[in-house]
Design an enzyme around this catalytic site. Structure first.
Site, PDB file in Angstrom:
ATOM      1  N   CYS A 128      -2.196  12.475  25.832  1.00  8.65           N
ATOM      2  CA  CYS A 128      -3.511  11.949  25.906  1.00  8.65           C
ATOM      3  C   CYS A 128      -3.519  11.465  27.723  1.00  8.65           C
ATOM      4  O   CYS A 128      -4.341  11.285  28.304  1.00  8.65           O
ATOM      5  CB  CYS A 128      -4.016  10.871  25.295  1.00  8.65           C
ATOM      6  SG  CYS A 128      -4.133  11.331  23.641  1.00  8.65           S
TER       7      CYS A 128
ATOM      8  N   HIS B 220      -9.042   6.600  28.818  1.00 11.73           N
ATOM      9  CA  HIS B 220      -8.839   7.261  27.932  1.00 11.73           C
ATOM     10  C   HIS B 220      -9.898   6.934  26.422  1.00 11.73           C
ATOM     11  O   HIS B 220      -9.776   5.796  26.351  1.00 11.73           O
ATOM     12  CB  HIS B 220      -7.336   7.402  27.565  1.00 11.73           C
ATOM     13  CG  HIS B 220      -7.206   8.247  26.136  1.00 11.73           C
ATOM     14  ND1 HIS B 220      -7.656   9.509  26.210  1.00 11.73           N
ATOM     15  CD2 HIS B 220      -6.301   8.010  25.106  1.00 11.73           C
ATOM     16  CE1 HIS B 220      -7.115   9.999  24.934  1.00 11.73           C
ATOM     17  NE2 HIS B 220      -6.671   9.348  24.453  1.00 11.73           N
TER      18      HIS B 220
ATOM     19  N   ASN C 164     -11.806  11.499  20.120  1.00  9.85           N
ATOM     20  CA  ASN C 164     -10.515  11.627  21.117  1.00  9.85           C
ATOM     21  C   ASN C 164     -10.415  13.259  21.278  1.00  9.85           C
ATOM     22  O   ASN C 164      -9.749  13.886  20.535  1.00  9.85           O
ATOM     23  CB  ASN C 164      -9.320  11.061  20.393  1.00  9.85           C
ATOM     24  CG  ASN C 164      -8.212  11.046  21.259  1.00  9.85           C
ATOM     25  OD1 ASN C 164      -8.067  11.690  22.437  1.00  9.85           O
ATOM     26  ND2 ASN C 164      -7.197  10.078  21.012  1.00  9.85           N
TER      27      ASN C 164
HETATM   28  O1  UT7 Z   1      -5.066   8.952  21.995  1.00  9.15           O
HETATM   29  C1  UT7 Z   1      -3.639   8.708  21.812  1.00  9.15           C
HETATM   30  C2  UT7 Z   1      -3.326   7.383  21.229  1.00  9.15           C
HETATM   31  N1  UT7 Z   1      -3.901   6.861  20.049  1.00  9.15           N
HETATM   32  C3  UT7 Z   1      -4.661   5.931  20.050  1.00  9.15           C
HETATM   33  O2  UT7 Z   1      -4.913   5.063  20.903  1.00  9.15           O
HETATM   34  C4  UT7 Z   1      -4.932   5.647  18.664  1.00  9.15           C
HETATM   35  C5  UT7 Z   1      -4.541   4.052  18.356  1.00  9.15           C
HETATM   36  N2  UT7 Z   1      -4.828   3.580  17.319  1.00  9.15           N
HETATM   37  C6  UT7 Z   1      -6.186   3.412  16.501  1.00  9.15           C
HETATM   38  O3  UT7 Z   1      -7.066   3.983  17.222  1.00  9.15           O
HETATM   39  C7  UT7 Z   1      -6.500   2.848  15.299  1.00  9.15           C
HETATM   40  O4  UT7 Z   1      -5.190   2.090  14.779  1.00  9.15           O
HETATM   41  C8  UT7 Z   1      -6.969   3.657  14.217  1.00  9.15           C
HETATM   42  C9  UT7 Z   1      -8.190   3.928  14.396  1.00  9.15           C
HETATM   43  C10 UT7 Z   1      -6.002   5.007  14.111  1.00  9.15           C
HETATM   44  C11 UT7 Z   1      -6.553   3.033  12.731  1.00  9.15           C
HETATM   45  O5  UT7 Z   1      -7.549   1.743  12.949  1.00  9.15           O
HETATM   46  P1  UT7 Z   1      -6.640   0.627  12.292  1.00  9.15           P
HETATM   47  O6  UT7 Z   1      -7.788  -0.481  12.401  1.00  9.15           O
HETATM   48  O7  UT7 Z   1      -5.654   0.248  13.244  1.00  9.15           O
HETATM   49  O8  UT7 Z   1      -6.526   0.734  10.666  1.00  9.15           O
HETATM   50  P2  UT7 Z   1      -5.043   0.545  10.021  1.00  9.15           P
HETATM   51  O9  UT7 Z   1      -4.190   1.912  10.233  1.00  9.15           O
HETATM   52  O10 UT7 Z   1      -4.471  -0.737  10.116  1.00  9.15           O
HETATM   53  O11 UT7 Z   1      -5.650   0.555   8.530  1.00  9.15           O
HETATM   54  C12 UT7 Z   1      -6.332  -0.121   7.925  1.00  9.15           C
HETATM   55  C13 UT7 Z   1      -6.857   0.267   6.602  1.00  9.15           C
HETATM   56  C14 UT7 Z   1      -5.786   0.962   5.690  1.00  9.15           C
HETATM   57  O12 UT7 Z   1      -6.206   0.625   4.444  1.00  9.15           O
HETATM   58  P3  UT7 Z   1      -5.310  -0.620   3.839  1.00  9.15           P
HETATM   59  O13 UT7 Z   1      -3.873  -0.268   3.509  1.00  9.15           O
HETATM   60  O14 UT7 Z   1      -5.769  -1.844   4.313  1.00  9.15           O
HETATM   61  O15 UT7 Z   1      -5.929  -0.568   2.310  1.00  9.15           O
HETATM   62  C15 UT7 Z   1      -6.025   2.099   5.970  1.00  9.15           C
HETATM   63  O16 UT7 Z   1      -5.738   3.092   4.822  1.00  9.15           O
HETATM   64  O17 UT7 Z   1      -8.098   1.298   6.935  1.00  9.15           O
HETATM   65  C16 UT7 Z   1      -7.582   2.477   6.192  1.00  9.15           C
HETATM   66  N3  UT7 Z   1      -7.915   3.526   6.603  1.00  9.15           N
HETATM   67  C17 UT7 Z   1      -9.242   4.175   6.618  1.00  9.15           C
HETATM   68  N4  UT7 Z   1     -10.266   3.798   5.742  1.00  9.15           N
HETATM   69  C18 UT7 Z   1     -11.190   4.496   6.037  1.00  9.15           C
HETATM   70  C19 UT7 Z   1      -7.383   4.425   7.746  1.00  9.15           C
HETATM   71  N5  UT7 Z   1      -8.102   5.341   8.092  1.00  9.15           N
HETATM   72  C20 UT7 Z   1      -9.293   5.342   7.321  1.00  9.15           C
HETATM   73  C21 UT7 Z   1     -10.575   6.050   7.247  1.00  9.15           C
HETATM   74  N6  UT7 Z   1     -11.410   5.459   6.414  1.00  9.15           N
HETATM   75  N7  UT7 Z   1     -10.777   7.012   8.075  1.00  9.15           N
END
Ligand code: UT7
Length: 329
Positions: A116, A256, A286
């Site tokens: 990225c 980004h 993204n």
């Molecule tokens: O561009 C390169 C660099 N990348 C980034 O900058 C991305 C950085 N990370 C992020 O943007 C975020 O961490 C994500 C968008 C990828 C995820 O968001 P989050 O708020 O950090 O969610 P999480 O990974 O902590 O997951 C929270 C919950 C989990 O469920 P449980 O374990 O709490 O039951 C996940 O399984 O959300 C769940 N989850 C979803 N639920 C519905 C993860 N993806 C989804 C989804 N729909 N698509």
């Protein structure tokens, strides 16, 4: 004599026609439009569907428009860098393929891989060749067909990424406009959180790597989120400090586009009002190396000569950075 800078003299973007909405993703994985909007800010992304097309075809569209806009004949381009992690194939480089498709014959072309942060790395690299006086017209592209490495059964990644390409032209300038300063960083220890396991020399393609879905992006989102916020805000603040810039001096910050919550937190940590932040994540998701030039393209009509712009990015590697550009037209 004024320092010779690399001015951005044009910007052009391209996104494929096909739009994948959050509602479309609800049919593929266990997710909701509400989760995607509130956790990421994304409403839709563009996807390159044609199986006979790839990243170079998006580059061709962006660069063709750029050449027209800047009245540049393909023979005049003397360097082209393509930042991408989704090249058409491992080799030859997508920059070379793009050049051939556009009739660019006199250029030194290569790809650059910094995920990225690829566009920032490439912008800084290209600018050095202009500053040194050896090159006069340098095309810098950020392009990724993320849909080619996304697992559409993995809800943690498939909702985030989209396809797109953006390109800028760099030319010499002595009126203080151009790419002025950059802080670019990397930390390979971050590779465990965001990577594509197979397809390289460590794990070449086998039946097993395909069956194990190892040719797709893997991301552990939370540590990436935290590192992105601290990494980008740190380099933005350090770049401003060492150039004696205050928020009032900056017209735009171009972050980004990975997650709206990351963008908002970086803006807050650097004390920028949201009106100064370029945002188009809701429409494209993204696009990896594509996000920064696609932002400049979308906001081009609002930019004025002399505007101070800070671009910042964070991505796989880890790689990150910030660049100060004074807009040249
Ligand atoms: O561009 C390169 C660099 N990348 C980034 O900058 C991305 C950085 N990370 C992020 O943007 C975020 O961490 C994500 C968008 C990828 C995820 O968001 P989050 O708020 O950090 O969610 P999480 O990974 O902590 O997951 C929270 C919950 C989990 O469920 P449980 O374990 O709490 O039951 C996940 O399984 O959300 C769940 N989850 C979803 N639920 C519905 C993860 N993806 C989804 C989804 N729909 N698509």
């Amino acid at each position: 004599m004024a320092r010779q800078l690399a001015a951005i003299t044009g910007v052009q973007g391209y996104v494929p026609d096909h739009i994948m909405t959050n509602a479309d993703l609800e049919k593929l994985v266990d997710t909701t439009d509400e989760w995607i909007r509130t956790r990421t800010g994304i409403e839709q992304r563009h996807i390159l569907k044609d199986p006979d097309k790839a990243t170079s075809d998006m580059c061709v569209e962006a660069v063709r428009g750029l050449l027209e806009k800047t009245n540049t004949d393909p023979s005049e381009v003397d360097m082209m860098i393509c930042a991408t992690v989704t090249p058409d194939m491992p080799f030859p480089d997508t920059a070379n393929i793009t050049a051939d498709k556009l009739g660019i014959k006199n250029a030194f072309c290569f790809d650059l891989s910094a995920a990225c942060s690829g566009f920032l790395y490439a912008l800084s690299t290209g600018a050095k060749f202009i500053e040194s006086g050896t090159h006069k017209k340098v095309v810098v592209i950020g392009a990724d067909q993320m849909s080619s490495i996304i697992d559409y059964t993995d809800r943690t990644t498939c909702v985030i990424f989209g396809d797109g390409a953006g390109a800028v032209m760099l030319e010499p300038s002595t009126d203080d406009c151009g790419v002025i300063d950059s802080i670019l960083k990397s930390d390979g220890a971050g590779r465990q959180f965001l990577y594509q396991k197979a397809g390289g020399s460590l794990h070449p393609a086998t039946l097993e790597t395909v069956q194990n879905r190892e040719h797709f992006v893997y991301q552990n989102g939370r540590p990436v989120f935290k590192a992105a916020v601290t990494g980008m805000s740190d380099v933005v603040l350090r770049l401003m400090e060492r150039n004696h810039l205050t928020v009032d001096d900056i017209t735009w910050m171009v972050p980004h586009q990975a997650n709206m919550r990351i963008i908002e937190t970086v803006a807050k940590m650097a004390d920028f009002p949201m009106e100064k932040i370029m945002i188009n994540i809701q429409r494209y998701g993204n696009t990896t190396a594509g996000t920064l030039p696609l932002c400049l393209w979308d906001y081009e009509s609002q930019l004025k000569k002399g505007d101070n712009i800070i671009l910042t990015a964070f991505g796989g590697g880890f790689t990150w950075g910030a660049t100060w550009v004074k807009w040249a037209y």
